[in-house]
Design a protein around this motif. Structure first.
Motif, PDB file in Angstrom:
ATOM      1  N   ASN A 186       0.845  -1.185   0.000  1.00 59.63           N
ATOM      2  CA  ASN A 186       0.000   0.000   0.000  1.00 59.63           C
ATOM      3  C   ASN A 186       0.887   1.244   0.000  1.00 59.63           C
ATOM      4  OD1 ASN A 186      -1.818   2.078   0.493  1.00 59.63           O
ATOM      5  ND2 ASN A 186      -3.062   0.864   1.878  1.00 59.63           N
ATOM      6  N   HIS A 221      -0.004   4.361   0.053  1.00 58.25           N
ATOM      7  CA  HIS A 221      -0.635   5.547   0.626  1.00 58.25           C
ATOM      8  C   HIS A 221      -0.422   5.623   2.136  1.00 58.25           C
ATOM      9  CE1 HIS A 221      -2.430   6.168  -3.278  1.00 58.25           C
ATOM     10  NE2 HIS A 221      -2.971   4.964  -3.239  1.00 58.25           N
ATOM     11  N   ARG A 222       0.825   5.511   2.535  1.00 57.25           N
ATOM     12  CA  ARG A 222       1.173   5.639   3.953  1.00 57.25           C
ATOM     13  C   ARG A 222       2.631   6.054   4.043  1.00 57.25           C
ATOM     14  NH1 ARG A 222       0.335   0.532   7.177  1.00 57.25           N
ATOM     15  NH2 ARG A 222       2.020   1.411   8.425  1.00 57.25           N
ATOM     16  N   ASP A 241      -4.587  -7.657   9.056  1.00 57.80           N
ATOM     17  CA  ASP A 241      -4.757  -6.441   8.244  1.00 57.80           C
ATOM     18  C   ASP A 241      -5.981  -6.611   7.342  1.00 57.80           C
ATOM     19  OD1 ASP A 241      -4.454  -4.077   6.879  1.00 57.80           O
ATOM     20  OD2 ASP A 241      -2.780  -4.781   5.649  1.00 57.80           O
ATOM     21  N   THR A 249      -8.148  -4.412   6.149  1.00 60.74           N
ATOM     22  CA  THR A 249      -8.480  -3.372   5.180  1.00 60.74           C
ATOM     23  C   THR A 249      -7.353  -3.063   4.210  1.00 60.74           C
ATOM     24  OG1 THR A 249      -7.827  -1.655   6.777  1.00 60.74           O
ATOM     25  CG2 THR A 249     -10.140  -2.327   6.765  1.00 60.74           C
ATOM     26  N   GLY A 250      -6.300  -3.843   4.213  1.00 59.18           N
ATOM     27  CA  GLY A 250      -5.217  -3.623   3.261  1.00 59.18           C
ATOM     28  C   GLY A 250      -4.388  -2.396   3.537  1.00 59.18           C
ATOM     29  N   ARG A 251      -4.253  -2.034   4.801  1.00 62.42           N
ATOM     30  CA  ARG A 251      -3.450  -0.859   5.130  1.00 62.42           C
ATOM     31  C   ARG A 251      -1.977  -1.095   4.825  1.00 62.42           C
ATOM     32  NH1 ARG A 251      -4.899   4.060   5.837  1.00 62.42           N
ATOM     33  NH2 ARG A 251      -3.512   4.377   7.614  1.00 62.42           N
ATOM     34  N   ALA A 252      -1.506  -2.322   5.012  1.00 64.74           N
ATOM     35  CA  ALA A 252      -0.100  -2.629   4.729  1.00 64.74           C
ATOM     36  C   ALA A 252       0.063  -3.142   3.310  1.00 64.74           C
ATOM     37  CB  ALA A 252       0.414  -3.668   5.729  1.00 64.74           C
ATOM     38  N   SER A 253      -0.735  -4.119   2.941  1.00 66.57           N
ATOM     39  CA  SER A 253      -0.635  -4.682   1.598  1.00 66.57           C
ATOM     40  C   SER A 253      -1.986  -5.251   1.180  1.00 66.57           C
ATOM     41  CB  SER A 253       0.439  -5.776   1.556  1.00 66.57           C
ATOM     42  OG  SER A 253       0.126  -6.819   2.463  1.00 66.57           O
TER      43      SER A 253
END
Length: 287
Positions: A20, A22-23, A34, A36-40
């Motif tokens: 991801n 966008h971080r 994870d 919601t896919g915050r990392a991948s």
């Protein structure tokens, strides 16, 4: 690449794991839990053999998007069990929203078209809820109490239906009816001045009465309304009670979209029927 077989179509899927971007800290890997896919997350390509699709549907983008969702959820159902990823749940068209439809011809030519979709109206910024809802929300969160249980269950059921979790939708529909009916009857008995309310819900052996007993007999005893003689009762008995029992006792394991939606609508109809017809027979005073 994986080959998938579903009851009414087959497909292939390819998956590509992506970090991801966008971080601030980009994590090149998977973080357990994870959701919601915050990392991948994974990009997914669902592949259909057009020779198996009727020509009149070749340009039906909504259909291919719906079939893609059905295919990937079939993959997820098995992957989360086999790969021990219980936190991975199903997706919907509104979750994905953006689809790239690629048509590849025998000569290698490709045509790419973008299709965007969601499942409802677009709420403007700042107008997600009405003023009345905002007032109710502020009052509710100012109290430590949770929402009324049957309201929570109703929200859960609609969430299960959206996620195509048909089995859970049926089971929770059955629980929602029992929760609402128990509260309705207890409120009615309280208004009648009864002090032995808990005992009324027990049978001669001191065990809790079955929901069938309550729906057939206790509703009539408390309100005077013969719910058991209505079509709403018959629908609840067939579409909810019996189906739920078959599920939880292992007679069946799979539920269709139609069965799940019918269970929910049958519960809503049964509740409305008792609320409208049964309330008129509830009298206050001692018993």
């Amino acid at each position: 690449y994986y080959d998938l077989a579903l009851p009414h179509f087959s497909a292939g899927i390819r998956l590509l794991r992506r970090a991801n971007p966008h971080r601030e800290i980009v994590m090149m890997g998977e973080v357990p839990g994870d959701r919601t896919g915050r990392a991948s997350f994974s990009s997914v390509r669902v592949i259909f053999d057009m020779s198996h699709i009727l020509p009149e549907h070749h340009g039906n983008f909504p259909l291919f998007c719906e079939l893609s969702i059905e295919a990937i959820n079939h993959f997820i159902d098995h992957y989360r069990v086999i790969a021990d990823r219980p936190y991975i749940g199903p997706v919907t068209m509104a979750v994905i929203q953006s689809f790239m439809v690629t048509t590849e011809f025998e000569g290698g030519q490709q045509i790419q078209q973008h299709y965007g979709t969601a499942s409802g109206p677009l709420h403007g910024m700042g107008g997600a809820i009405t003023d009345d809802q905002d007032i109710k929300l502020r009052e509710a969160i100012a109290s430590p109490n949770p929402p009324v249980i049957h309201d929570t269950l109703d929200a859960n059921i609609r969430n299960h239906l959206d996620l195509q979790e048909w089995r859970l939708a049926v089971i929770e529909s059955a629980v929602a009816f029992e929760a609402w009916l128990s509260m309705f009857l207890r409120d009615a008995l309280t208004s009648q001045g009864r002090s032995d309310i808990d005992k009324i819900f027990l049978n001669s052996r001191g065990l809790p009465k079955s929901i069938t007993n309550i729906a057939q007999n206790l509703v009539k005893e408390v309100s005077g309304f013969d719910f058991a003689s209505t079509s709403e009762y018959s629908d609840w008995e067939c579409n909810v009670r019996d189906l739920r029992n078959d599920l939880v006792h292992g007679k069946i394991f799979d539920v269709s979209r139609t069965q799940a939606n019918l269970a929910y609508s049958s519960v809503k109809s049964a509740i409305n029927c008792i609320a409208q017809q049964g309330s008129g027979g509830v009298q206050s005073g001692g018993a």
